[in-house]
Design a protein around this motif. Sequence first.
Motif, mmCIF file in Angstrom:
data_model
loop_
_atom_site.group_PDB
_atom_site.id
_atom_site.type_symbol
_atom_site.label_atom_id
_atom_site.label_comp_id
_atom_site.label_asym_id
_atom_site.label_seq_id
_atom_site.Cartn_x
_atom_site.Cartn_y
_atom_site.Cartn_z
ATOM 1 N N VAL A 206 0.823 -1.207 0.000
ATOM 2 C CA VAL A 206 0.000 0.000 0.000
ATOM 3 C C VAL A 206 0.862 1.264 0.000
ATOM 4 N N GLU A 207 1.939 1.251 0.785
ATOM 5 C CA GLU A 207 2.805 2.430 0.828
ATOM 6 C C GLU A 207 3.576 2.626 -0.479
ATOM 7 N N GLY A 208 3.643 1.571 -1.300
ATOM 8 C CA GLY A 208 4.277 1.687 -2.600
ATOM 9 C C GLY A 208 3.360 2.251 -3.676
ATOM 10 N N PHE A 209 2.088 2.450 -3.325
ATOM 11 C CA PHE A 209 1.138 2.990 -4.309
ATOM 12 C C PHE A 209 1.606 4.399 -4.727
ATOM 13 N N PRO A 210 1.709 4.663 -6.015
ATOM 14 C CA PRO A 210 2.277 5.946 -6.468
ATOM 15 C C PRO A 210 1.460 7.143 -6.023
ATOM 16 N N ALA A 211 2.145 8.211 -5.705
ATOM 17 C CA ALA A 211 1.475 9.438 -5.285
ATOM 18 C C ALA A 211 0.581 10.002 -6.375
#
Length: 215
Positions: A206-211
């Motif tokens: 989830v934290e790797g989901f692109p901004a």
Amino acid sequence: MDRAEFAARIDHTVLGPTTTPGDVERVLDEAERHGMNACIPPCYVDEAADYAPDVTLATVVGFPHGQHSTAAKHEEAVDAWQNGADELDMVINVGRLKAGEDERVETDIAEVVAAVPVPVKVIIETALLDQSEKRRACEAAVDAGADFVKTSTGFADGGATVEDVELMAEYLPVKASGGVGSYAEAMAMFDAGAERIGASAGVELVEGFPADGGA
């Protein structure tokens, strides 16, 4: 999909043999914070349902080898549901499948499906099967009325692959599980047809989901 939709398709998982109540609470906290589901050992389901009532809670049946009797799987499923599980991930009997006893594999699944009013995902343990066996396992899951097929327990040598997800998606919605450790790997599984991801690295996914939302 946006980040919230992505997170809602992740089953943040802790199922190792040394899993403690504290490990389960950590996974539940992370799942709640990031909008994920959680998949935990059955012995902790009642506590977890009380601790994090807003988290969709999955647990396992016949785990990890699928060699429990059908009656035991039935009772395990009922117990998990009564304790608060929202979904069940059950392991097929791989040995019976390899022996050509497909009807018994189907019955094994069907008994669990009939026992509970919640979705049942059928773990076929793809790393142990050839292509024909994978298809027969999926067919048994379909005929038994299962809701999903799932690639792996994470305890065999090998996990989810794009090729297996593509094959399995011909039959039922797929949960890709085993070795999915990054956002890119998760998206490859979704692109192959997976509906859900099972991963101990849910937070990293989830934290790797692109901004920019992946645009």
